[in-house]
Design a protein around this motif. Structure first.
Motif, short mmCIF file in Angstrom:
data_model
loop_
_atom_site.label_atom_id
_atom_site.label_comp_id
_atom_site.label_asym_id
_atom_site.label_seq_id
_atom_site.Cartn_x
_atom_site.Cartn_y
_atom_site.Cartn_z
N GLN A 126 0.83 -1.21 0.00
CA GLN A 126 0.00 0.00 0.00
C GLN A 126 0.86 1.26 0.00
O GLN A 126 0.59 2.19 -0.76
CB GLN A 126 -0.93 0.00 1.21
CG GLN A 126 -2.04 -1.03 1.05
CD GLN A 126 -2.97 -1.06 2.23
OE1 GLN A 126 -2.53 -1.04 3.37
NE2 GLN A 126 -4.26 -1.15 1.95
N ARG A 127 1.90 1.27 0.81
CA ARG A 127 2.77 2.46 0.88
C ARG A 127 3.50 2.69 -0.43
O ARG A 127 3.63 3.83 -0.90
CB ARG A 127 3.76 2.31 2.04
CG ARG A 127 4.62 3.55 2.20
CD ARG A 127 5.58 3.43 3.33
NE ARG A 127 6.54 2.38 3.02
CZ ARG A 127 7.26 1.75 3.91
NH1 ARG A 127 7.14 2.03 5.17
NH2 ARG A 127 8.11 0.82 3.54
N GLU A 128 3.98 1.62 -1.04
CA GLU A 128 4.72 1.73 -2.30
C GLU A 128 3.81 1.81 -3.52
O GLU A 128 4.27 1.99 -4.63
CB GLU A 128 5.66 0.53 -2.45
CG GLU A 128 6.72 0.42 -1.39
CD GLU A 128 7.73 1.55 -1.42
OE1 GLU A 128 7.99 2.10 -2.52
OE2 GLU A 128 8.27 1.88 -0.36
N LYS A 129 2.50 1.63 -3.28
CA LYS A 129 1.49 1.70 -4.35
C LYS A 129 1.71 0.65 -5.44
O LYS A 129 1.54 0.91 -6.62
CB LYS A 129 1.41 3.10 -4.92
CG LYS A 129 0.99 4.11 -3.88
CD LYS A 129 0.81 5.49 -4.44
CE LYS A 129 0.30 6.39 -3.33
NZ LYS A 129 1.00 7.59 -3.15
N ILE A 130 2.12 -0.55 -5.01
CA ILE A 130 2.23 -1.67 -5.95
C ILE A 130 0.81 -1.97 -6.42
O ILE A 130 -0.11 -2.06 -5.61
CB ILE A 130 2.87 -2.90 -5.28
CG1 ILE A 130 4.28 -2.54 -4.78
CG2 ILE A 130 2.94 -4.07 -6.25
CD1 ILE A 130 4.92 -3.60 -3.90
N PRO A 131 0.59 -2.10 -7.73
CA PRO A 131 -0.77 -2.17 -8.28
C PRO A 131 -1.47 -3.51 -8.07
O PRO A 131 -1.80 -4.21 -9.02
CB PRO A 131 -0.55 -1.87 -9.76
CG PRO A 131 0.82 -2.37 -10.04
CD PRO A 131 1.61 -2.09 -8.79
N PHE A 132 -1.73 -3.84 -6.82
CA PHE A 132 -2.49 -5.04 -6.51
C PHE A 132 -3.98 -4.74 -6.52
O PHE A 132 -4.39 -3.62 -6.26
CB PHE A 132 -2.13 -5.57 -5.11
CG PHE A 132 -0.86 -6.35 -5.05
CD1 PHE A 132 -0.78 -7.61 -5.63
CD2 PHE A 132 0.25 -5.84 -4.41
CE1 PHE A 132 0.40 -8.34 -5.55
CE2 PHE A 132 1.42 -6.57 -4.33
CZ PHE A 132 1.49 -7.82 -4.90
#
Length: 52
Positions: free
Chosen positions: A22-28
């Motif tokens: 969530q912090r790194e905004k990985i597109p899950f």
């Protein structure tokens, strides 16, 4: 891609992926209770990060 797949692709431990997605905004996206990521979305995210 599963979290395991993304961790392997990024050469990071699974715990890092879970702890930072969530912090790194990985597109899950959540599918039920699982996290999934499209390979094309992950590649785009990596490009935006300036990574190779």
């Amino acid at each position: 891609m599963t979290v395991d797949d993304v961790a392997e692709y990024l050469n990071k431990p699974q715990s890092w992926v879970y702890g930072n997605w969530q912090r790194e905004k990985i597109p899950f996206r959540k599918v039920g209770q699982a996290l999934r990521c499209r390979p094309s979305d992950l590649d785009k995210w990596l490009d935006e990060q300036g990574a190779e």
